[in-house]
Design a protein around this motif. Sequence first.
Motif, PDB file in Angstrom:
ATOM      1  N   ASP A 139     -14.234  -4.872 -11.364  1.00  0.00           N
ATOM      2  CA  ASP A 139     -12.957  -5.446 -11.793  1.00  0.00           C
ATOM      3  C   ASP A 139     -12.062  -4.457 -12.531  1.00  0.00           C
ATOM      4  OD1 ASP A 139     -11.378  -7.771 -11.571  1.00  0.00           O
ATOM      5  OD2 ASP A 139     -11.630  -8.199 -13.699  1.00  0.00           O
ATOM      6  N   GLY A 141      -8.413  -1.874 -11.724  1.00  0.00           N
ATOM      7  CA  GLY A 141      -7.464  -1.106 -10.940  1.00  0.00           C
ATOM      8  C   GLY A 141      -7.569   0.356 -11.343  1.00  0.00           C
ATOM      9  N   THR A 146      -5.293   2.148  -7.175  1.00  0.00           N
ATOM     10  CA  THR A 146      -5.097   0.703  -7.023  1.00  0.00           C
ATOM     11  C   THR A 146      -4.456   0.057  -8.239  1.00  0.00           C
ATOM     12  OG1 THR A 146      -7.346   0.274  -7.825  1.00  0.00           O
ATOM     13  CG2 THR A 146      -7.060   0.510  -5.443  1.00  0.00           C
ATOM     14  N   SER A 251     -16.191  -7.874  -7.650  1.00  0.00           N
ATOM     15  CA  SER A 251     -15.104  -8.707  -8.170  1.00  0.00           C
ATOM     16  C   SER A 251     -15.679 -10.014  -8.676  1.00  0.00           C
ATOM     17  CB  SER A 251     -14.079  -8.977  -7.063  1.00  0.00           C
ATOM     18  OG  SER A 251     -13.537  -7.772  -6.559  1.00  0.00           O
ATOM     19  N   ILE A 257      -8.964  -8.228 -10.132  1.00  0.00           N
ATOM     20  CA  ILE A 257      -8.864  -7.645  -8.797  1.00  0.00           C
ATOM     21  C   ILE A 257      -9.625  -8.559  -7.840  1.00  0.00           C
ATOM     22  CG2 ILE A 257      -9.198  -5.595  -7.382  1.00  0.00           C
ATOM     23  CD1 ILE A 257      -7.404  -5.082  -9.786  1.00  0.00           C
ATOM     24  N   ASP A 259     -10.454  -8.477  -4.663  1.00  0.00           N
ATOM     25  CA  ASP A 259     -11.419  -7.897  -3.731  1.00  0.00           C
ATOM     26  C   ASP A 259     -11.511  -6.401  -3.979  1.00  0.00           C
ATOM     27  OD1 ASP A 259     -12.939  -6.977  -1.598  1.00  0.00           O
ATOM     28  OD2 ASP A 259     -12.046  -8.358  -0.153  1.00  0.00           O
ATOM     29  N   MET A 260     -12.420  -6.007  -4.874  1.00  0.00           N
ATOM     30  CA  MET A 260     -12.575  -4.595  -5.225  1.00  0.00           C
ATOM     31  C   MET A 260     -12.969  -3.759  -4.014  1.00  0.00           C
ATOM     32  SD  MET A 260     -12.038  -3.600  -8.425  1.00  0.00           S
ATOM     33  CE  MET A 260     -13.119  -2.174  -8.609  1.00  0.00           C
ATOM     34  N   SER A 263      -9.950  -3.074  -1.890  1.00  0.00           N
ATOM     35  CA  SER A 263      -8.977  -2.215  -2.569  1.00  0.00           C
ATOM     36  C   SER A 263      -9.419  -0.750  -2.557  1.00  0.00           C
ATOM     37  CB  SER A 263      -8.767  -2.689  -4.012  1.00  0.00           C
ATOM     38  OG  SER A 263      -9.867  -2.373  -4.842  1.00  0.00           O
ATOM     39  N   LEU A 264     -10.735  -0.513  -2.501  1.00  0.00           N
ATOM     40  CA  LEU A 264     -11.255   0.855  -2.538  1.00  0.00           C
ATOM     41  C   LEU A 264     -11.482   1.445  -1.154  1.00  0.00           C
ATOM     42  CD1 LEU A 264     -13.875   0.212  -5.360  1.00  0.00           C
ATOM     43  CD2 LEU A 264     -11.814   1.626  -5.594  1.00  0.00           C
ATOM     44  N   SER A 265     -11.560   0.612  -0.137  1.00  0.00           N
ATOM     45  CA  SER A 265     -11.959   1.088   1.194  1.00  0.00           C
ATOM     46  C   SER A 265     -11.039   2.151   1.794  1.00  0.00           C
ATOM     47  CB  SER A 265     -12.102  -0.096   2.156  1.00  0.00           C
ATOM     48  OG  SER A 265     -10.877  -0.782   2.307  1.00  0.00           O
TER      49      SER A 265
END
Length: 303
Positions: A139, A141, A146, A251, A257, A259-260, A263-265
Amino acid sequence: MTDAAHPLPELPLPDLPGFSHRWVDAEGIQLHAVEGGNPTGPAVVLLAGFPQTWWAWRKAMPGLADRFRVLAIDLPGQGHSDRPRDSYDTHTVASRVQAAVTALDVPKYWLVAHDIGAWVAFSLALKYEERLHGVALLDAGIPGITLPDSVPTDPERAWKTWHFTFHLVPELPETLLAGRERDYVDWFLNAKAFSPDTFDSAETEHYAAAIAAEGGLRASLAYYRDAAESARKNRDALDRQRLTVPVLGISSSHGSIPDMGASLSPWADQATGVVLPDAGHFIPDEQPDAVVAAVTSFIDHAG
């Protein structure tokens, strides 16, 4: 290795059964680590965020200890670690965390990190991928990646991120918060947890005392004030490479956030995600067993 001296002897130090306190030199400053678990198991390093300390992991650490060597490290400026006066950008901090891990005789490890700890962990994964088996981020950004460039003005969303800009204002936060650290910490812990009874008064006092101790408030704000530099260094690093180690985004149903993993993919070769129910921002406190299960499953599948 000889442990360094405790830099904040006046600050109460809670103990966790089965774990011991260590202080190690990390590029000229002293970082506090709490170590326990299975000494022959894979190493798992835990990093907490604002406004917490290593104590944020106290409910999850025993569940990890059967299988793993567990090390919870206070970041520079956090908890019982030194509060240096130089940069708190996440690449500088990541170098110090890695120096502490090396001093603790951990050659390669799994890194699990929440909130600002996740900021540091992302930068550490870019700088020291050869030292990591994988990284789980909870959780947060990530600056330059992000983390939004602006704070929303919609009241339904603004309450989650308003403090990012407040912490950037020179001198004003110190003026308003000095002597009122407990009230400030209490707001975060209660407003951002899913259940209002997640934190008791003793836990609030613990975190507030750490921020109120010498240099704690300055250091806490410095992570936000140096976030632009963190963002620049993250983007520069990602121009040269992607995250190559396995990444798990954790998450929660009521966190910041949604969907962590997603967001990182875009920046990771191997990114997966999980959403834990009945939790707000403080996932390790709110759903420690689910965090242990998610991290253990991640290690079993990615390892």
